[in-house]
Design a protein around this motif. Structure first.
Motif, PDB file in Angstrom:
ATOM      1  N   GLY A 182       0.793  -1.061  -0.128  1.00 35.09           N
ATOM      2  CA  GLY A 182       0.077   0.107   0.134  1.00 35.09           C
ATOM      3  C   GLY A 182       0.661   1.334   0.020  1.00 35.09           C
ATOM      4  N   VAL A 183       0.532   2.319  -0.666  1.00 35.71           N
ATOM      5  CA  VAL A 183       1.242   3.580  -0.567  1.00 35.71           C
ATOM      6  C   VAL A 183       0.109   4.671  -0.562  1.00 35.71           C
ATOM      7  CG1 VAL A 183       2.404   5.264  -1.747  1.00 35.71           C
ATOM      8  CG2 VAL A 183       2.656   2.941  -2.530  1.00 35.71           C
ATOM      9  N   THR A 184      -0.060   5.372   0.565  1.00 39.54           N
ATOM     10  CA  THR A 184      -1.007   6.313   0.930  1.00 39.54           C
ATOM     11  C   THR A 184      -0.163   7.771   1.358  1.00 39.54           C
ATOM     12  OG1 THR A 184      -2.786   6.741   2.377  1.00 39.54           O
ATOM     13  CG2 THR A 184      -0.757   5.705   3.328  1.00 39.54           C
ATOM     14  N   GLY A 185      -0.873   8.549   1.601  1.00 39.85           N
ATOM     15  CA  GLY A 185      -0.586   9.845   2.143  1.00 39.85           C
ATOM     16  C   GLY A 185      -1.569  11.275   1.475  1.00 39.85           C
ATOM     17  N   LEU A 186      -1.374  12.306   2.137  1.00 40.26           N
ATOM     18  CA  LEU A 186      -2.692  13.127   1.495  1.00 40.26           C
ATOM     19  C   LEU A 186      -2.352  13.668   0.050  1.00 40.26           C
ATOM     20  CD1 LEU A 186      -2.132  15.444   4.813  1.00 40.26           C
ATOM     21  CD2 LEU A 186      -3.868  13.586   4.300  1.00 40.26           C
ATOM     22  N   LEU A 187      -3.056  14.547  -0.341  1.00 34.58           N
ATOM     23  CA  LEU A 187      -3.187  14.909  -1.642  1.00 34.58           C
ATOM     24  C   LEU A 187      -1.800  15.507  -2.179  1.00 34.58           C
ATOM     25  CD1 LEU A 187      -5.332  14.507  -3.998  1.00 34.58           C
ATOM     26  CD2 LEU A 187      -5.977  16.961  -3.465  1.00 34.58           C
ATOM     27  N   ASP A 188      -1.286  16.197  -1.597  1.00 37.73           N
ATOM     28  CA  ASP A 188       0.158  16.566  -1.804  1.00 37.73           C
ATOM     29  C   ASP A 188       1.367  15.832  -1.482  1.00 37.73           C
ATOM     30  OD1 ASP A 188      -0.061  16.943   0.790  1.00 37.73           O
ATOM     31  OD2 ASP A 188       0.630  19.201   0.637  1.00 37.73           O
ATOM     32  N   SER A 189       1.131  14.576  -1.139  1.00 38.78           N
ATOM     33  CA  SER A 189       2.343  14.000  -0.721  1.00 38.78           C
ATOM     34  C   SER A 189       2.898  13.305  -1.760  1.00 38.78           C
ATOM     35  CB  SER A 189       1.539  12.912   0.095  1.00 38.78           C
ATOM     36  OG  SER A 189       0.899  11.785  -0.913  1.00 38.78           O
ATOM     37  N   GLY A 190       2.545  13.297  -2.972  1.00 34.41           N
ATOM     38  CA  GLY A 190       3.062  12.788  -4.068  1.00 34.41           C
ATOM     39  C   GLY A 190       2.813  11.300  -4.404  1.00 34.41           C
ATOM     40  N   ARG A 191       1.958  10.792  -3.737  1.00 35.23           N
ATOM     41  CA  ARG A 191       1.456   9.387  -4.171  1.00 35.23           C
ATOM     42  C   ARG A 191       0.771   9.201  -5.431  1.00 35.23           C
ATOM     43  NH1 ARG A 191      -3.993  10.720  -1.106  1.00 35.23           N
ATOM     44  NH2 ARG A 191      -5.242  10.768  -2.715  1.00 35.23           N
ATOM     45  N   ASN A 192      -0.023  10.143  -5.688  1.00 36.69           N
ATOM     46  CA  ASN A 192      -0.524  10.023  -7.217  1.00 36.69           C
ATOM     47  C   ASN A 192       0.613  10.002  -8.019  1.00 36.69           C
ATOM     48  OD1 ASN A 192      -2.867   9.876  -5.751  1.00 36.69           O
ATOM     49  ND2 ASN A 192      -3.539  12.053  -6.239  1.00 36.69           N
ATOM     50  N   GLU A 193       1.306  11.032  -8.036  1.00 38.93           N
ATOM     51  CA  GLU A 193       2.549  11.308  -9.125  1.00 38.93           C
ATOM     52  C   GLU A 193       3.360   9.990  -9.205  1.00 38.93           C
ATOM     53  OE1 GLU A 193       0.478  14.933  -7.787  1.00 38.93           O
ATOM     54  OE2 GLU A 193       1.545  13.264  -6.674  1.00 38.93           O
ATOM     55  N   LEU A 194       3.595   9.634  -8.120  1.00 37.17           N
ATOM     56  CA  LEU A 194       4.393   8.275  -8.038  1.00 37.17           C
ATOM     57  C   LEU A 194       3.894   7.523  -8.909  1.00 37.17           C
ATOM     58  CD1 LEU A 194       6.792   6.358  -6.941  1.00 37.17           C
ATOM     59  CD2 LEU A 194       5.485   5.934  -5.191  1.00 37.17           C
ATOM     60  N   ALA A 195       2.541   6.972  -8.579  1.00 35.93           N
ATOM     61  CA  ALA A 195       1.579   6.065  -9.222  1.00 35.93           C
ATOM     62  C   ALA A 195       1.926   6.226 -10.914  1.00 35.93           C
ATOM     63  CB  ALA A 195       0.318   5.861  -9.063  1.00 35.93           C
ATOM     64  N   ARG A 196       1.467   7.286 -11.182  1.00 40.43           N
ATOM     65  CA  ARG A 196       1.866   7.642 -12.554  1.00 40.43           C
ATOM     66  C   ARG A 196       3.119   7.583 -13.227  1.00 40.43           C
ATOM     67  NH1 ARG A 196      -2.452  10.559 -14.717  1.00 40.43           N
ATOM     68  NH2 ARG A 196      -1.049  12.153 -16.007  1.00 40.43           N
ATOM     69  N   ALA A 197       4.256   7.965 -12.392  1.00 43.38           N
ATOM     70  CA  ALA A 197       5.531   7.520 -12.795  1.00 43.38           C
ATOM     71  C   ALA A 197       6.037   6.165 -12.981  1.00 43.38           C
ATOM     72  CB  ALA A 197       6.496   8.124 -11.947  1.00 43.38           C
ATOM     73  N   LEU A 198       5.481   5.257 -12.294  1.00 41.60           N
ATOM     74  CA  LEU A 198       5.658   3.679 -12.257  1.00 41.60           C
ATOM     75  C   LEU A 198       5.004   3.116 -13.454  1.00 41.60           C
ATOM     76  CD1 LEU A 198       5.136   2.885  -8.682  1.00 41.60           C
ATOM     77  CD2 LEU A 198       7.487   2.901  -9.834  1.00 41.60           C
ATOM     78  N   ALA A 199       4.033   4.045 -13.806  1.00 38.75           N
ATOM     79  CA  ALA A 199       3.299   3.542 -15.246  1.00 38.75           C
ATOM     80  C   ALA A 199       3.618   4.052 -16.523  1.00 38.75           C
ATOM     81  CB  ALA A 199       1.783   4.014 -15.005  1.00 38.75           C
ATOM     82  N   GLY A 200       4.756   5.039 -16.476  1.00 39.01           N
ATOM     83  CA  GLY A 200       5.550   5.611 -17.664  1.00 39.01           C
ATOM     84  C   GLY A 200       4.541   6.774 -18.209  1.00 39.01           C
ATOM     85  N   VAL A 201       3.300   7.291 -17.422  1.00 41.82           N
ATOM     86  CA  VAL A 201       2.469   8.304 -17.817  1.00 41.82           C
ATOM     87  C   VAL A 201       3.143   9.677 -17.737  1.00 41.82           C
ATOM     88  CG1 VAL A 201       0.066   9.582 -17.421  1.00 41.82           C
ATOM     89  CG2 VAL A 201       0.352   6.728 -17.393  1.00 41.82           C
ATOM     90  N   ALA A 202       3.781   9.893 -16.569  1.00 42.06           N
ATOM     91  CA  ALA A 202       4.525  11.169 -16.290  1.00 42.06           C
ATOM     92  C   ALA A 202       5.812  10.563 -15.619  1.00 42.06           C
ATOM     93  CB  ALA A 202       3.813  12.107 -15.262  1.00 42.06           C
ATOM     94  N   PRO A 203       6.749  10.132 -16.508  1.00 45.52           N
ATOM     95  CA  PRO A 203       8.020   9.581 -15.957  1.00 45.52           C
ATOM     96  C   PRO A 203       8.891  10.270 -14.803  1.00 45.52           C
ATOM     97  CG  PRO A 203       8.339  10.277 -18.172  1.00 45.52           C
ATOM     98  CD  PRO A 203       6.869  10.678 -17.792  1.00 45.52           C
ATOM     99  N   ALA A 204       9.671   9.612 -13.899  1.00 43.93           N
ATOM    100  CA  ALA A 204      10.530  10.242 -13.115  1.00 43.93           C
ATOM    101  C   ALA A 204      11.674  10.600 -13.899  1.00 43.93           C
ATOM    102  CB  ALA A 204      11.117   9.145 -12.297  1.00 43.93           C
ATOM    103  N   GLN A 205      12.571  11.811 -13.711  1.00 43.25           N
ATOM    104  CA  GLN A 205      13.606  12.226 -14.104  1.00 43.25           C
ATOM    105  C   GLN A 205      14.658  11.447 -13.783  1.00 43.25           C
ATOM    106  OE1 GLN A 205      12.546  16.015 -12.482  1.00 43.25           O
ATOM    107  NE2 GLN A 205      11.454  16.900 -14.482  1.00 43.25           N
TER     108      GLN A 205
END
Length: 385
Positions: free
Chosen positions: A171-194
């Motif tokens: 599980g990965v959780t946190g508040l809205l500004d925690s980065g959890r949503n952005e991490l999910a998208r990066a792991l999926a290649g949608v908005a990749p990590a730099q």
């Protein structure tokens, strides 16, 4: 000027900025949760005496939900009648008042909500008894399937590292500004990590695009299934086979319709999707069945890793139960699952470990079977502080 002042009051009532800069922002540029709050503010601005809120807390964090419940209390104090449509029982009890329970288009019960237990309402909603116990049994340790090291995307998350074992639900959780949503998208290649490294079964891989993730058998079920995941006007069959069209083509480059039909029908059966046929459009299904179609799409690629981003957002308690059982079956097959969620009972009932993110970093790690909901909730708030 009057319109701007009215908008400012309504936005501030739901905890959003009322300034001119925010008011001039395009809705499409806002996160899903913020869009939801804007829609609620619009209802408040209309000064209606009867407000219907259909699943208004979908995609909201607990903090935003608490804020909305306070807004509802103010509306009721001003003589406004609110019809609050929801399957989230904690919210219904927090709001109070009268409850009407529906199942399959029929009214099953009505009365003051305080006169019903959660178990009674759940049974009335689904026709069966649902337990609050953990779905997760002790997982047997398997080899590391995914090893993320120093994952960073400027302004969103920084130096995120974790390991995922085969058959594990992380599980990965946190508040809205925690980065959890952005991490999910990066792991999926949608908005990749730099920067950072990802190893799949011990081999370095690049996740620069969604195609990269698919090629490495990493499936991603997005939070916003309507706008990011599904082709609503297309048949269930076409939605299921989208991720593996290339493997269904014959030597002439045509899709093998017989195999596609068989795959879709098997998916409907395995995931208990309620539909008269796979030729029906996805938009004809309920939210829970739509979500299972999306999960089925990624199961078709035989994934090594499955990223589930808010998998039960906007689905009823019966569908939640089915999706949770599907998750457990998939983990038993050795699939590594990453569950991104702010639904605390969901995390505690289904996960082996829970990572809590704060301001773009992993702030803490917990064993789910050693934690209570109250402990996790307080930790979430303390991390925010």
């Amino acid at each position: 000027r009057v319109l701007a002042a009215t908008a400012a009051r309504a936005l501030e009532a739901v905890g959003l900025p009322g300034n001119s800069e925010f008011q001039s922002t395009l809705i499409e540029q806002l996160p899903l949760a913020t869009r939801q709050l804007v829609a609620i503010a619009r209802a408040i601005a209309s000064e209606a005496k009867f407000v219907i809120m259909d699943e208004p807390t979908t995609s909201l964090t607990q903090k935003e939900v608490d804020n909305l419940i306070a807004v509802l209390a103010n509306l009721r104090a001003q003589g406004v009648t609110v019809l609050f449509v929801s399957h989230k029982l904690d919210e219904c009890y927090a709001i109070g008042g009268e409850v009407i329970v529906l199942r399959d288009g029929q009214k099953m019960a009505q009365g003051p909500i305080a006169e019903f237990t959660k178990a009674q309402i759940s049974e009335l909603m689904t026709g069966r008894h649902l337990s609050n116990e953990r779905y997760r049994e002790s997982a047997h340790a398997q080899d590391i399937v995914l090893d993320v090291r120093g994952f960073t995307r400027a302004g969103q998350f920084s130096d995120v590292s974790f390991k995922l074992h085969g058959g594990e639900i992380l599980g990965v959780t946190g508040l809205l500004d925690s980065g959890r949503n952005e991490l999910a998208r990066a792991l999926a290649g949608v908005a990749p990590a730099q920067s950072g490294d990802v190893l799949l079964d011990g081999q370095h891989i690049a996740l620069r695009t969604p195609s990269d993730a698919k090629r490495h058998r990493i499936g991603y079920v997005p939070e916003d299934r309507l706008n990011e995941g599904l082709f609503l006007d297309k048949p269930i069959r076409d939605n299921v086979i989208t991720a593996m069209i290339s493997s269904l083509r014959d030597r002439f480059g045509q899709i093998d319709r017989t195999r596609a039909q068989a795959l879709a029908e098997q998916t409907v059966k395995d995931l208990q999707i309620a539909t008269p046929g796979v030729d029906k459009p996805v938009q004809s299904l309920s939210g829970g069945n739509q979500q299972r179609v999306l999960i089925g799409r990624w199961l078709a690629i035989d994934p090594r890793v499955l990223i589930l981003h808010g998998p039960t957002v906007g689905v009823d308690v019966g569908s939640k139960d089915i999706i949770y059982r599907i998750m457990q079956r998939l983990s038993q097959r050795g699939i590594g699952i990453i569950l991104i969620s702010d639904d605390l009972p969901e995390l505690l009932q289904n996960c082996d470990r829970i990572l809590m993110m704060k301001k773009g970093r992993v702030a803490a790690e917990y064993r789910a079977d050693e934690l209570s909901e109250a402990d996790l909730y307080h930790a979430l708030l303390s991390e925010a502080a």
